[in-house]
Write a protein that holds these residues in place. Structure first.
Motif, PDB file in Angstrom:
ATOM      1  N   VAL A   1      11.139   2.578 -10.686  1.00 32.56           N
ATOM      2  CA  VAL A   1      11.520   1.546  -9.722  1.00 32.56           C
ATOM      3  C   VAL A   1      10.454   0.457  -9.677  1.00 32.56           C
ATOM      4  N   ALA A   2       9.201   0.869  -9.612  1.00 31.67           N
ATOM      5  CA  ALA A   2       8.113  -0.103  -9.546  1.00 31.67           C
ATOM      6  C   ALA A   2       8.099  -1.007 -10.777  1.00 31.67           C
ATOM      7  N   ARG A   3       8.343  -0.434 -11.938  1.00 30.98           N
ATOM      8  CA  ARG A   3       8.382  -1.262 -13.153  1.00 30.98           C
ATOM      9  C   ARG A   3       9.534  -2.262 -13.099  1.00 30.98           C
ATOM     10  N   ALA A   4      10.671  -1.829 -12.577  1.00 29.18           N
ATOM     11  CA  ALA A   4      11.813  -2.734 -12.471  1.00 29.18           C
ATOM     12  C   ALA A   4      11.507  -3.886 -11.527  1.00 29.18           C
ATOM     13  N   VAL A   5      10.870  -3.583 -10.405  1.00 29.60           N
ATOM     14  CA  VAL A   5      10.494  -4.627  -9.447  1.00 29.60           C
ATOM     15  C   VAL A   5       9.477  -5.579 -10.067  1.00 29.60           C
ATOM     16  N   ALA A   6       8.481  -5.037 -10.728  1.00 30.34           N
ATOM     17  CA  ALA A   6       7.467  -5.878 -11.360  1.00 30.34           C
ATOM     18  C   ALA A   6       8.080  -6.787 -12.424  1.00 30.34           C
TER      19      ALA A   6
ATOM     20  N   ILE B   1       0.825  -2.220 -11.609  1.00 32.36           N
ATOM     21  CA  ILE B   1       1.498  -2.690 -12.826  1.00 32.36           C
ATOM     22  C   ILE B   1       1.221  -4.174 -13.051  1.00 32.36           C
ATOM     23  N   LEU B   2       1.403  -4.977 -12.015  1.00 37.85           N
ATOM     24  CA  LEU B   2       1.207  -6.420 -12.155  1.00 37.85           C
ATOM     25  C   LEU B   2      -0.248  -6.755 -12.460  1.00 37.85           C
ATOM     26  N   THR B   3      -1.173  -6.054 -11.818  1.00 36.08           N
ATOM     27  CA  THR B   3      -2.590  -6.292 -12.082  1.00 36.08           C
ATOM     28  C   THR B   3      -2.935  -5.966 -13.535  1.00 36.08           C
ATOM     29  N   SER B   4      -2.367  -4.856 -14.035  1.00 31.64           N
ATOM     30  CA  SER B   4      -2.637  -4.470 -15.425  1.00 31.64           C
ATOM     31  C   SER B   4      -2.090  -5.487 -16.414  1.00 31.64           C
ATOM     32  N   ARG B   5      -1.120  -6.283 -15.979  1.00 27.87           N
ATOM     33  CA  ARG B   5      -0.537  -7.312 -16.839  1.00 27.87           C
ATOM     34  C   ARG B   5      -1.231  -8.656 -16.676  1.00 27.87           C
ATOM     35  N   GLY B   6      -2.286  -8.698 -15.884  1.00 26.56           N
ATOM     36  CA  GLY B   6      -3.071  -9.913 -15.752  1.00 26.56           C
ATOM     37  C   GLY B   6      -2.698 -10.819 -14.602  1.00 26.56           C
ATOM     38  N   HIS B   7      -1.812 -10.379 -13.728  1.00 27.14           N
ATOM     39  CA  HIS B   7      -1.425 -11.189 -12.580  1.00 27.14           C
ATOM     40  C   HIS B   7      -2.334 -10.896 -11.388  1.00 27.14           C
ATOM     41  N   ARG B   8      -2.348 -11.812 -10.450  1.00 29.29           N
ATOM     42  CA  ARG B   8      -3.078 -11.593  -9.204  1.00 29.29           C
ATOM     43  C   ARG B   8      -2.078 -11.033  -8.191  1.00 29.29           C
TER      44      ARG B   8
ATOM     45  N   THR C   1       0.823  -1.211   0.000  1.00 32.39           N
ATOM     46  CA  THR C   1       0.000   0.000   0.000  1.00 32.39           C
ATOM     47  C   THR C   1       0.857   1.260   0.000  1.00 32.39           C
ATOM     48  N   GLY C   2       2.180   1.113  -0.009  1.00 31.36           N
ATOM     49  CA  GLY C   2       3.082   2.258   0.048  1.00 31.36           C
ATOM     50  C   GLY C   2       3.416   2.823  -1.320  1.00 31.36           C
ATOM     51  N   ARG C   3       4.404   3.720  -1.329  1.00 29.29           N
ATOM     52  CA  ARG C   3       4.762   4.463  -2.549  1.00 29.29           C
ATOM     53  C   ARG C   3       5.151   3.532  -3.685  1.00 29.29           C
ATOM     54  N   ILE C   4       6.030   2.585  -3.427  1.00 25.91           N
ATOM     55  CA  ILE C   4       6.464   1.655  -4.471  1.00 25.91           C
ATOM     56  C   ILE C   4       5.501   0.483  -4.579  1.00 25.91           C
ATOM     57  N   GLY C   5       5.123  -0.079  -3.443  1.00 27.21           N
ATOM     58  CA  GLY C   5       4.286  -1.270  -3.458  1.00 27.21           C
ATOM     59  C   GLY C   5       2.969  -1.085  -4.173  1.00 27.21           C
ATOM     60  N   SER C   6       2.308   0.045  -3.958  1.00 27.61           N
ATOM     61  CA  SER C   6       1.020   0.273  -4.628  1.00 27.61           C
ATOM     62  C   SER C   6       1.204   0.364  -6.134  1.00 27.61           C
ATOM     63  N   ARG C   7       2.302   0.960  -6.573  1.00 21.74           N
ATOM     64  CA  ARG C   7       2.579   1.027  -8.005  1.00 21.74           C
ATOM     65  C   ARG C   7       2.870  -0.361  -8.574  1.00 21.74           C
TER      66      ARG C   7
END
Length: 248
Positions: free
Chosen positions: A164-169, A19-26, A9-15
């Protein structure tokens, strides 16, 4: 894939979740507000149940010596649950240069966190990112008053939180690195120069005074926070990012 995002729910985690949800992941966000307490261990095993991957983007609530106990305890709790639930990949967000700044307690604590993950039986990936664009206002607040901002001329290569969020995802849905990947923004600044750009973007007339003893980053030697060869360079420039940020 089912991906548990601790700190989701934080700055990076929410992003990352978006991103992952938009790519079809749970992608399931977990945090204190959702009933998972990584420090006490409450809800961790339940949060990882059925997960293929767990991402840890939590941070210590303090930057002092207490951070070591936080990271040690939370990583132990996370890995215990990951092993019990047979999670196949643990992803950790860390910081570029932590092994080159021994004078910062928070950075020493992050090394401890990384070492615990590396020694565990769970396949892992570590993403080390440089300082976030979004953090510059906080850094300036540590050493500022109504008249001026004092910052050291520490070289940094900051990065946008979205990048950063995209790199983590990206790493989370691939095979475990069993190692570390560094990501950074496209441009190198001195911290005092970046402060001037940030103030200008906010139409803040205060001057930035270069002060080698000011704030947390005064303890950073040389170019310790600049990534080494092999770093992945993100696309977003600070000037473009700051132009999109609402003026305070």
């Amino acid at each position: 894939m089912h991906i548990a995002v601790i700190g989701g729910t934080g700055r990076i985690g929410s992003r990352v979740v978006d991103i992952l949800t938009s790519r079809g992941h749970r992608a399931v966000p977990h945090a204190l507000s959702t009933g998972l307490d990584l420090f006490t261990g409450r809800g961790v095993t339940e949060g990882l149940r059925g997960a293929d991957v767990v991402i840890n983007v939590t941070s210590s609530p303090t930057f002092d010596d207490r951070a070591a106990a936080f990271f040690r305890t939370t990583m132990d709790n996370l890995l215990r649950a990951a092993v019990a639930e047979d999670v196949g990949h643990t992803v950790l967000l860390s910081i570029v240069g932590i092994d080159r700044v021994p004078n910062l307690a928070y950075y020493r604590a992050k090394i401890t966190q990384e070492d615990i993950l590396k020694s565990a039986p769970v396949p892992y990936s570590i993403i080390r990112a440089t300082q976030f664009f979004e953090f510059i206002d906080t850094v300036m607040s540590w050493t500022s008053d109504e008249h001026a901002v004092r910052l050291p001329a520490t070289p940094i290569q900051p990065i946008a939180a979205d990048d950063v969020a995209r790199a983590v995802a990206d790493v989370s849905v691939g095979a475990p690195l069993r190692g570390t990947r560094e990501v950074a923004g496209p441009d190198v600044f001195s911290l005092d120069a970046l402060g001037r750009l940030a103030l200008a973007a906010h139409h803040d007339p205060r001057p930035v005074i270069t002060d080698s003893s000011a704030g947390l980053f005064a303890a950073v030697p040389g170019d310790a926070l600049i990534p080494r060869p092999g770093v992945v360079i993100a696309p977003t420039h600070f000037e473009d990012w700051s132009a999109r940020v609402p003026v305070r």
